[in-house]
Structures are given as structure tokens and as C-alpha cells.
Design a protein around this motif. Structure first.
Motif, PDB file in Angstrom:
ATOM      1  N   ILE A   1     -41.326  11.528  16.280  1.00  0.00           N
ATOM      2  CA  ILE A   1     -40.586  12.782  16.255  1.00  0.00           C
ATOM      3  C   ILE A   1     -40.959  13.611  17.471  1.00  0.00           C
ATOM      4  CG2 ILE A   1     -40.252  14.949  14.997  1.00  0.00           C
ATOM      5  CD1 ILE A   1     -40.729  13.363  12.425  1.00  0.00           C
ATOM      6  N   GLY A   2     -39.948  14.017  18.217  1.00  0.00           N
ATOM      7  CA  GLY A   2     -40.180  14.871  19.376  1.00  0.00           C
ATOM      8  C   GLY A   2     -40.748  14.164  20.586  1.00  0.00           C
ATOM      9  N   ARG A   3     -40.642  12.863  20.678  1.00  0.00           N
ATOM     10  CA  ARG A   3     -41.209  12.128  21.816  1.00  0.00           C
ATOM     11  C   ARG A   3     -40.131  11.361  22.580  1.00  0.00           C
ATOM     12  NH1 ARG A   3     -47.226  10.648  20.987  1.00  0.00           N
ATOM     13  NH2 ARG A   3     -47.777  12.064  19.347  1.00  0.00           N
ATOM     14  N   GLY A   4     -39.008  11.988  22.830  1.00  0.00           N
ATOM     15  CA  GLY A   4     -37.921  11.317  23.524  1.00  0.00           C
ATOM     16  C   GLY A   4     -37.915  11.593  25.011  1.00  0.00           C
ATOM     17  N   GLN A   5     -36.889  11.102  25.667  1.00  0.00           N
ATOM     18  CA  GLN A   5     -36.770  11.263  27.111  1.00  0.00           C
ATOM     19  C   GLN A   5     -36.571  12.723  27.501  1.00  0.00           C
ATOM     20  OE1 GLN A   5     -33.611   8.559  28.013  1.00  0.00           O
ATOM     21  NE2 GLN A   5     -35.018   6.849  28.313  1.00  0.00           N
ATOM     22  N   GLY A   6     -35.891  13.494  26.657  1.00  0.00           N
ATOM     23  CA  GLY A   6     -35.703  14.909  26.958  1.00  0.00           C
ATOM     24  C   GLY A   6     -37.024  15.649  27.015  1.00  0.00           C
ATOM     25  N   ARG A   7     -37.878  15.388  26.058  1.00  0.00           N
ATOM     26  CA  ARG A   7     -39.185  16.049  26.053  1.00  0.00           C
ATOM     27  C   ARG A   7     -40.018  15.588  27.242  1.00  0.00           C
ATOM     28  NH1 ARG A   7     -43.532  16.739  21.110  1.00  0.00           N
ATOM     29  NH2 ARG A   7     -45.044  17.870  22.336  1.00  0.00           N
ATOM     30  N   GLU A   8     -39.939  14.322  27.567  1.00  0.00           N
ATOM     31  CA  GLU A   8     -40.668  13.809  28.736  1.00  0.00           C
ATOM     32  C   GLU A   8     -40.190  14.506  30.008  1.00  0.00           C
ATOM     33  OE1 GLU A   8     -41.218   9.641  31.166  1.00  0.00           O
ATOM     34  OE2 GLU A   8     -40.874   9.554  29.011  1.00  0.00           O
ATOM     35  N   LEU A   9     -38.895  14.687  30.134  1.00  0.00           N
ATOM     36  CA  LEU A   9     -38.336  15.396  31.284  1.00  0.00           C
ATOM     37  C   LEU A   9     -38.872  16.820  31.351  1.00  0.00           C
ATOM     38  CD1 LEU A   9     -36.225  15.564  33.608  1.00  0.00           C
ATOM     39  CD2 LEU A   9     -34.648  16.443  31.899  1.00  0.00           C
ATOM     40  N   ILE A  10     -38.847  17.510  30.214  1.00  0.00           N
ATOM     41  CA  ILE A  10     -39.298  18.895  30.167  1.00  0.00           C
ATOM     42  C   ILE A  10     -40.783  19.010  30.487  1.00  0.00           C
ATOM     43  CG2 ILE A  10     -39.717  20.844  28.613  1.00  0.00           C
ATOM     44  CD1 ILE A  10     -37.080  20.015  27.191  1.00  0.00           C
ATOM     45  N   GLU A  11     -41.597  18.186  29.877  1.00  0.00           N
ATOM     46  CA  GLU A  11     -43.046  18.346  29.998  1.00  0.00           C
ATOM     47  C   GLU A  11     -43.660  17.691  31.234  1.00  0.00           C
ATOM     48  OE1 GLU A  11     -44.830  19.081  25.661  1.00  0.00           O
ATOM     49  OE2 GLU A  11     -44.397  16.986  26.077  1.00  0.00           O
ATOM     50  N   GLN A  12     -42.991  16.695  31.803  1.00  0.00           N
ATOM     51  CA  GLN A  12     -43.597  15.991  32.926  1.00  0.00           C
ATOM     52  C   GLN A  12     -42.816  16.142  34.228  1.00  0.00           C
ATOM     53  OE1 GLN A  12     -44.494  11.940  31.837  1.00  0.00           O
ATOM     54  NE2 GLN A  12     -45.440  12.563  29.925  1.00  0.00           N
ATOM     55  N   ALA A  13     -41.512  15.922  34.202  1.00  0.00           N
ATOM     56  CA  ALA A  13     -40.728  15.937  35.439  1.00  0.00           C
ATOM     57  C   ALA A  13     -40.553  17.346  36.008  1.00  0.00           C
ATOM     58  CB  ALA A  13     -39.368  15.292  35.207  1.00  0.00           C
ATOM     59  N   LEU A  14     -40.265  18.324  35.161  1.00  0.00           N
ATOM     60  CA  LEU A  14     -40.078  19.688  35.674  1.00  0.00           C
ATOM     61  C   LEU A  14     -41.338  20.237  36.337  1.00  0.00           C
ATOM     62  CD1 LEU A  14     -37.802  21.367  32.981  1.00  0.00           C
ATOM     63  CD2 LEU A  14     -37.183  20.607  35.273  1.00  0.00           C
ATOM     64  N   PRO A  15     -42.506  20.128  35.713  1.00  0.00           N
ATOM     65  CA  PRO A  15     -43.705  20.601  36.408  1.00  0.00           C
ATOM     66  C   PRO A  15     -43.981  19.835  37.700  1.00  0.00           C
ATOM     67  CG  PRO A  15     -44.141  20.425  34.074  1.00  0.00           C
ATOM     68  CD  PRO A  15     -42.794  19.792  34.318  1.00  0.00           C
ATOM     69  N   TYR A  16     -43.756  18.547  37.704  1.00  0.00           N
ATOM     70  CA  TYR A  16     -44.045  17.733  38.885  1.00  0.00           C
ATOM     71  C   TYR A  16     -43.066  18.025  40.020  1.00  0.00           C
ATOM     72  CZ  TYR A  16     -44.586  13.681  41.906  1.00  0.00           C
ATOM     73  OH  TYR A  16     -44.774  12.867  42.996  1.00  0.00           O
ATOM     74  N   GLN A  17     -41.773  18.029  39.714  1.00  0.00           N
ATOM     75  CA  GLN A  17     -40.761  18.155  40.759  1.00  0.00           C
ATOM     76  C   GLN A  17     -40.466  19.588  41.166  1.00  0.00           C
ATOM     77  OE1 GLN A  17     -37.317  15.985  39.419  1.00  0.00           O
ATOM     78  NE2 GLN A  17     -38.285  14.013  39.765  1.00  0.00           N
ATOM     79  N   MET A  18     -40.603  20.538  40.243  1.00  0.00           N
ATOM     80  CA  MET A  18     -40.178  21.905  40.524  1.00  0.00           C
ATOM     81  C   MET A  18     -41.295  22.924  40.362  1.00  0.00           C
ATOM     82  SD  MET A  18     -36.388  21.790  38.909  1.00  0.00           S
ATOM     83  CE  MET A  18     -35.725  22.987  40.054  1.00  0.00           C
ATOM     84  N   LYS A  19     -42.522  22.458  40.166  1.00  0.00           N
ATOM     85  CA  LYS A  19     -43.671  23.348  39.978  1.00  0.00           C
ATOM     86  C   LYS A  19     -43.445  24.324  38.821  1.00  0.00           C
ATOM     87  CE  LYS A  19     -45.578  21.715  43.747  1.00  0.00           C
ATOM     88  NZ  LYS A  19     -45.463  20.304  43.694  1.00  0.00           N
ATOM     89  N   ALA A  20     -42.730  23.870  37.806  1.00  0.00           N
ATOM     90  CA  ALA A  20     -42.428  24.713  36.650  1.00  0.00           C
ATOM     91  C   ALA A  20     -43.608  24.742  35.698  1.00  0.00           C
ATOM     92  CB  ALA A  20     -41.203  24.169  35.916  1.00  0.00           C
ATOM     93  N   ARG A  21     -43.713  25.845  34.967  1.00  0.00           N
ATOM     94  CA  ARG A  21     -44.675  25.936  33.863  1.00  0.00           C
ATOM     95  C   ARG A  21     -43.870  25.768  32.584  1.00  0.00           C
ATOM     96  NH1 ARG A  21     -47.498  31.396  34.546  1.00  0.00           N
ATOM     97  NH2 ARG A  21     -45.657  31.811  35.770  1.00  0.00           N
ATOM     98  N   VAL A  22     -44.346  24.905  31.711  1.00  0.00           N
ATOM     99  CA  VAL A  22     -43.598  24.538  30.513  1.00  0.00           C
ATOM    100  C   VAL A  22     -44.448  24.734  29.275  1.00  0.00           C
ATOM    101  CG1 VAL A  22     -42.457  22.627  29.332  1.00  0.00           C
ATOM    102  CG2 VAL A  22     -42.252  22.836  31.794  1.00  0.00           C
TER     103      VAL A  22
END
Length: 57
Positions: A9-30
Motif C-alpha cells: 500500500i502506497g509504494r507505487g511509481q507515483g510515490r517513488e516519483l514524488i519522494e525520489q525523483a523530484l528531490p533529485y531532479q528539482m531540488k524539491a523538499r517533499v
């Protein structure tokens, strides 16, 4: 070996994008919270005055 449904539950590609790709690619805080009431997600991005002028007021 597959994980039990409750662990997935809650471990899909969308969550991976939010928690890993956004901080890495856009320096976002999530912040991502999966509560019994639902999902809460807060994302903040740094904004620079030298971003190429794409966003102007």
C-alpha cells in the motif's frame, strides 16, 4: 518472492516519483504521509530569479 498486500500500500511509481525523483531532479523538499484518513503530500521547489524568465509576475 512477493510482498504481502498490506506492505504494498502506497509504494507505487507515483510515490517513488514524488519522494525520489523530484528531490533529485528539482531540488524539491517533499513530505508524504499515508494516514488512515488518506494521503497528504507537500512539495516545495526552490525558485530562482535566474530561471530563464519562464515565470514572471
Amino acid at each position: 518472492m512477493s510482498m504481502p498486500a498490506e506492505d504494498q500500500i502506497g509504494r507505487g511509481q507515483g510515490r517513488e516519483l514524488i519522494e525520489q525523483a523530484l528531490p533529485y531532479q528539482m531540488k524539491a523538499r517533499v513530505r508524504f504521509d499515508l494516514d488512515p484518513d488518506g494521503v497528504r503530500c507537500a512539495i516545495s521547489f526552490p525558485v530562482s530569479g535566474t530561471s530563464g524568465g519562464a515565470l514572471r509576475a
